[in-house]
Design an enzyme around this catalytic site. Sequence first.
Site, mmCIF file in Angstrom:
data_model
loop_
_atom_site.group_PDB
_atom_site.id
_atom_site.type_symbol
_atom_site.label_atom_id
_atom_site.label_comp_id
_atom_site.label_asym_id
_atom_site.label_seq_id
_atom_site.Cartn_x
_atom_site.Cartn_y
_atom_site.Cartn_z
ATOM 1 N N ASP A 16 0.773 -1.228 0.053
ATOM 2 C CA ASP A 16 0.102 0.018 0.160
ATOM 3 C C ASP A 16 1.002 1.191 0.089
ATOM 4 O O ASP A 16 1.000 1.921 1.030
ATOM 5 C CB ASP A 16 -0.923 -0.096 1.343
ATOM 6 N N GLU A 100 -6.046 5.224 -9.198
ATOM 7 C CA GLU A 100 -7.382 5.705 -8.913
ATOM 8 C C GLU A 100 -7.979 6.927 -9.771
ATOM 9 O O GLU A 100 -7.358 7.795 -10.081
ATOM 10 C CB GLU A 100 -7.270 6.297 -7.300
ATOM 11 N N LYS A 136 -9.094 2.239 -9.507
ATOM 12 C CA LYS A 136 -9.816 2.216 -7.981
ATOM 13 C C LYS A 136 -10.844 3.414 -8.437
ATOM 14 O O LYS A 136 -10.714 4.256 -8.891
ATOM 15 C CB LYS A 136 -8.788 2.723 -7.175
ATOM 16 N N THR A 160 -12.900 0.966 -3.829
ATOM 17 C CA THR A 160 -12.254 1.413 -2.372
ATOM 18 C C THR A 160 -13.279 2.098 -1.527
ATOM 19 O O THR A 160 -14.274 2.509 -1.897
ATOM 20 C CB THR A 160 -10.987 2.411 -2.972
ATOM 21 N N PHE A 182 -11.996 -1.090 4.127
ATOM 22 C CA PHE A 182 -11.188 -0.350 5.133
ATOM 23 C C PHE A 182 -11.273 -0.844 6.601
ATOM 24 O O PHE A 182 -12.155 -0.359 7.344
ATOM 25 C CB PHE A 182 -11.311 1.003 5.031
#
Length: 334
Positions: A16, A100, A136, A160, A182
């Site tokens: 990440d 993203e 994303k 996400t 998350f």
Amino acid sequence: MNKLEQLRQRSQVVADTGDIEAIRRYRPQDATTNPSLLFKAAQLPQYRELIAESLAWAERHHGHRDPHNHAAIAQLAAMKLAVAIGAEILQLVPGVVSTEVDARLSFDTRATIDYARRLIALYDQAGVPRERVLIKVASTWEGIAAAAVLEREGIHCNLTLLFSFCQAVACAEAGVTLISPFVGRILDWHKANSGRDDFGAEEDPGVLSVRNIYHYYKSRGYDTIVMGASFRNTGEIEALAGCDRLTISPQLLQELEEDTGSLARGLPTGVDTQPRAARTQGEAEFRYQLNSDAMATEKLAEGIRNFVQDQERLELLLQGQLMGHRETDAATNP
């Protein structure tokens, strides 16, 4: 074996980070990026050349008549930089990289689709096949609808900012490739709103949320990959060992690497198969269920705001670089 080595035997480990050096050190299967990570990466000296190349490309392609429209040029350069960093990462990982969509488009299905197609086109120009890229997208109703269209086009998506069961159900029904629930941010909310600060891994609400989603997917035969994300400590990671994928920050990767103890049991290995529900979740039910979950509603909104803020900070950084280059050029060539 250390715990990181043990974890690799049970889950695919994803980095990440956008930091090339960290990826080179920990050798993950895949890597994920987002506007916050790109903003941090753009301040590292090893990315100066990529920034200069992205700005030069954006100046040639921004399509505005005004060559001094720094904001438009920086916005396009940010997209190009995300792809350039993604392409660099793919030279180090054998799997995929997640890039993203601009979080300002989180509630615009058509604009999200268009942005994703542009990202894939830029990757194609860089010689990267779409099979090695996950786009994303925020897990809003509009984002999930966009992902459903993109998946039918062969553009794979990573949904996400996922905090609730209703988001996970909608993603599975849309046929998205991967979701990123998350964990740590769910824990953050419960600590702030419950008066408790001592959640163990087995009662961590973020861990329990991912376990519930994982069991639902596997028991009903959904192909969507579950990738736990946003970890606050290694205990959360160990409690989810066996999850399809886990995306982990360099700091926590280091802690796992330095720990030679036995990895916790994590997720159960067997799941009872159950029939899928015949009824799908519509927009009204999705919005009602999400609205009923105060944690998910607040963390989704906060996550989008934070990504937008870091996207804008990245663009301001690029504007400053652009203006600095122009001032240097003007001084050199008066």
